[in-house]
Design an enzyme around this catalytic site. Structure first.
Site, PDB file in Angstrom:
ATOM      1  N   GLU A  14     -48.669  18.508   1.906  1.00 42.81           N
ATOM      2  CA  GLU A  14     -47.764  18.231   3.017  1.00 42.81           C
ATOM      3  C   GLU A  14     -47.327  16.759   3.046  1.00 42.81           C
ATOM      4  O   GLU A  14     -46.217  16.442   3.446  1.00 42.81           O
ATOM      5  CB  GLU A  14     -48.474  18.652   4.318  1.00 42.81           C
ATOM      6  N   GLY A  43     -45.369   6.589  -0.748  1.00 41.35           N
ATOM      7  CA  GLY A  43     -46.271   6.741   0.390  1.00 41.35           C
ATOM      8  C   GLY A  43     -47.124   5.511   0.624  1.00 41.35           C
ATOM      9  O   GLY A  43     -47.641   4.922  -0.327  1.00 41.35           O
ATOM     10  N   GLN A  44     -47.287   5.175   1.889  1.00 40.75           N
ATOM     11  CA  GLN A  44     -48.170   4.067   2.272  1.00 40.75           C
ATOM     12  C   GLN A  44     -49.614   4.347   1.867  1.00 40.75           C
ATOM     13  O   GLN A  44     -50.411   3.429   1.717  1.00 40.75           O
ATOM     14  CB  GLN A  44     -48.050   3.838   3.781  1.00 40.75           C
ATOM     15  N   GLN A  78     -51.116   5.866 -16.653  1.00 43.63           N
ATOM     16  CA  GLN A  78     -51.765   5.272 -15.485  1.00 43.63           C
ATOM     17  C   GLN A  78     -53.206   5.751 -15.305  1.00 43.63           C
ATOM     18  O   GLN A  78     -53.874   5.369 -14.353  1.00 43.63           O
ATOM     19  CB  GLN A  78     -50.943   5.491 -14.215  1.00 43.63           C
ATOM     20  N   HIS A 117     -46.693  14.807   0.439  1.00 43.29           N
ATOM     21  CA  HIS A 117     -45.555  14.683  -0.475  1.00 43.29           C
ATOM     22  C   HIS A 117     -44.284  15.230   0.191  1.00 43.29           C
ATOM     23  O   HIS A 117     -43.192  14.681   0.020  1.00 43.29           O
ATOM     24  CB  HIS A 117     -45.792  15.490  -1.747  1.00 43.29           C
ATOM     25  N   ARG A 158     -56.315  14.819  -4.855  1.00 46.50           N
ATOM     26  CA  ARG A 158     -57.701  14.777  -5.333  1.00 46.50           C
ATOM     27  C   ARG A 158     -58.695  15.353  -4.319  1.00 46.50           C
ATOM     28  O   ARG A 158     -59.851  15.556  -4.676  1.00 46.50           O
ATOM     29  CB  ARG A 158     -58.082  13.341  -5.695  1.00 46.50           C
ATOM     30  N   GLN A 177     -49.781   0.228  -4.642  1.00 46.91           N
ATOM     31  CA  GLN A 177     -48.684   0.744  -5.468  1.00 46.91           C
ATOM     32  C   GLN A 177     -47.337   0.377  -4.855  1.00 46.91           C
ATOM     33  O   GLN A 177     -46.414  -0.069  -5.563  1.00 46.91           O
ATOM     34  CB  GLN A 177     -48.823   2.262  -5.602  1.00 46.91           C
ATOM     35  N   MET A 231     -46.865  13.212  -8.961  1.00 46.89           N
ATOM     36  CA  MET A 231     -47.577  13.795 -10.101  1.00 46.89           C
ATOM     37  C   MET A 231     -47.857  15.273  -9.855  1.00 46.89           C
ATOM     38  O   MET A 231     -48.705  15.880 -10.520  1.00 46.89           O
ATOM     39  CB  MET A 231     -48.887  13.041 -10.354  1.00 46.89           C
TER      40      MET A 231
HETATM   41  P1  AMP Z   1     -49.031  11.218  -6.318  1.00 44.32           P
HETATM   42  O1  AMP Z   1     -48.529  12.573  -6.645  1.00 44.32           O
HETATM   43  O2  AMP Z   1     -50.455  11.176  -5.888  1.00 44.32           O
HETATM   44  O3  AMP Z   1     -48.685  10.204  -7.372  1.00 44.32           O
HETATM   45  O4  AMP Z   1     -48.232  10.762  -5.025  1.00 44.32           O
HETATM   46  C1  AMP Z   1     -46.825  10.771  -5.019  1.00 44.32           C
HETATM   47  C2  AMP Z   1     -46.349  10.034  -3.805  1.00 44.32           C
HETATM   48  O5  AMP Z   1     -46.843  10.661  -2.637  1.00 44.32           O
HETATM   49  C3  AMP Z   1     -46.850   8.574  -3.770  1.00 44.32           C
HETATM   50  O6  AMP Z   1     -45.805   7.739  -3.337  1.00 44.32           O
HETATM   51  C4  AMP Z   1     -47.970   8.659  -2.770  1.00 44.32           C
HETATM   52  O7  AMP Z   1     -48.205   7.434  -2.109  1.00 44.32           O
HETATM   53  C5  AMP Z   1     -47.448   9.701  -1.815  1.00 44.32           C
HETATM   54  N1  AMP Z   1     -48.546  10.295  -1.045  1.00 44.32           N
HETATM   55  C6  AMP Z   1     -49.724  10.760  -1.522  1.00 44.32           C
HETATM   56  N2  AMP Z   1     -50.505  11.166  -0.511  1.00 44.32           N
HETATM   57  C7  AMP Z   1     -49.813  10.952   0.634  1.00 44.32           C
HETATM   58  C8  AMP Z   1     -50.087  11.165   2.020  1.00 44.32           C
HETATM   59  N3  AMP Z   1     -51.235  11.677   2.445  1.00 44.32           N
HETATM   60  N4  AMP Z   1     -49.138  10.823   2.924  1.00 44.32           N
HETATM   61  C9  AMP Z   1     -47.959  10.294   2.507  1.00 44.32           C
HETATM   62  N5  AMP Z   1     -47.632  10.084   1.217  1.00 44.32           N
HETATM   63  C10 AMP Z   1     -48.548  10.401   0.289  1.00 44.32           C
END
Ligand code: AMP
Length: 280
Positions: A35, A147-148, A61, A37, A187, A153, A30
């Site tokens: 780092e 991401g874990q 969502q 991402h 966030r 998700q 999103m």
């Molecule tokens: P988002 O932009 O928050 O929807 O996240 C995009 C992807 O990045 C998702 O698969 C998240 O799980 C992953 N992600 C977010 N934060 C982290 C993190 N700290 N470490 C690894 N992956 C992450």
């Protein structure tokens, strides 16, 4: 690196890449990239030939009360970050491309999505599965990296991939943390300095549980009680849930099973909702 805005252009590109025999790797995001991402992008780049990063703040969502409008948007900086991390394409569609007027089809996973996040955010995963299925149909990836950090998700998407016969290899990247333990998140920028210090209780609680498991403790009730105790010492934290669950089904576990159980936490830090988890 190329920026693609339209669904038809992205589909045509994906078809052309496949025709050349290229393996397409997708990293759905999103935006407001950090780092964490970027490690997903690098992981995709190790395994695929053409790396597509999607940047789309997906309205479906977010509940009406949530932070959709104030969610950080910084496409220009994100594009530069993607390029530096090894992405070949950024797919950044406007909302109307994904949800044109009259849009009415949604995908719901009805089991794994129900507990935990599903309780306090009942429409969240419907939005996630819908947009991820769309991204799969638009970008035609051979593999997609998640991401874990968002453990439920990952479990929901894996289930959707199985149930709907998507031929996409789901790859999960470990959670990247700040040096002090806080899981990176778009966030986190909402947090004040004081809130950020209190937020460290989340990773502290997870690490304490990991230490307890290393010392031989397996019982979920004891691990959850200790983690909850650590969280509840912070004035600004309200616990939404602390649970030991199966990483694949998200069902409660009575005992920690190595590599299978995940301790997962969601809290309100004042008005900022934070989640984190650790596979025990
Ligand atoms: P988002 O932009 O928050 O929807 O996240 C995009 C992807 O990045 C998702 O698969 C998240 O799980 C992953 N992600 C977010 N934060 C982290 C993190 N700290 N470490 C690894 N992956 C992450």
């Amino acid at each position: 690196m190329q920026i693609i805005r339209s669904v038809s252009e992205m589909q045509a590109l994906a078809a052309a890449l496949h025709a050349q025999g290229q393996i397409i790797g997708l990293v759905p995001t999103m935006g407001a990239l950090h780092e964490g991402h970027l490690t997903l992008i690098r992981l995709a780049a190790e395994r695929a030939d053409a790396i597509v990063v999607s940047i789309f703040v997906n309205p479906t969502q977010f509940a009406p009360s949530e932070d959709f409008n104030k969610y950080p948007r910084e496409l220009e900086a994100d594009v530069a970050r993607c390029e530096a991390a090894g992405a070949d394409y950024v797919f950044a569609p406007p909302n109307e491309e994904i949800y044109p007027k009259g849009y009415s089809t949604y995908i719901t996973e009805e089991h794994v999505a129900k507990p935990l996040e599903g309780v306090s955010r009942p429409t969240h995963f419907r939005g996630v599965t819908t947009v991820v299925a769309k991204l799969f149909n638009i970008c035609r990836p051979d593999l997609a990296v998640f991401g874990q950090k968002d453990a439920q998700q990952v479990a929901v998407i894996r289930k959707m991939v199985i149930d709907l016969h998507f031929s996409v290899d789901v790859i999960v990247a470990p959670t990247l943390r700040e040096a002090d333990g806080l899981a990176m998140s778009s966030r986190n920028r909402y947090l004040t300095a004081t809130q950020r210090v209190e937020a460290l209780a989340i990773s502290r609680a997870l690490f304490k549980a990991r230490d307890m498991v290393a010392a031989g403790e397996r019982r979920a009730d004891r691990l959850v009680a200790e983690a909850t105790h650590i969280l509840s010492q912070q004035r600004r934290i309200r616990v939404i849930y602390v649970a030991l669950v199966s990483r694949t089904t998200m069902e409660p576990a009575r005992e920690a099973i190595t590599g299978e159980s995940v301790l997962t936490i969601a809290v309100w830090m004042d008005d900022v909702r934070l989640i984190d988890n650790l596979v025990l």
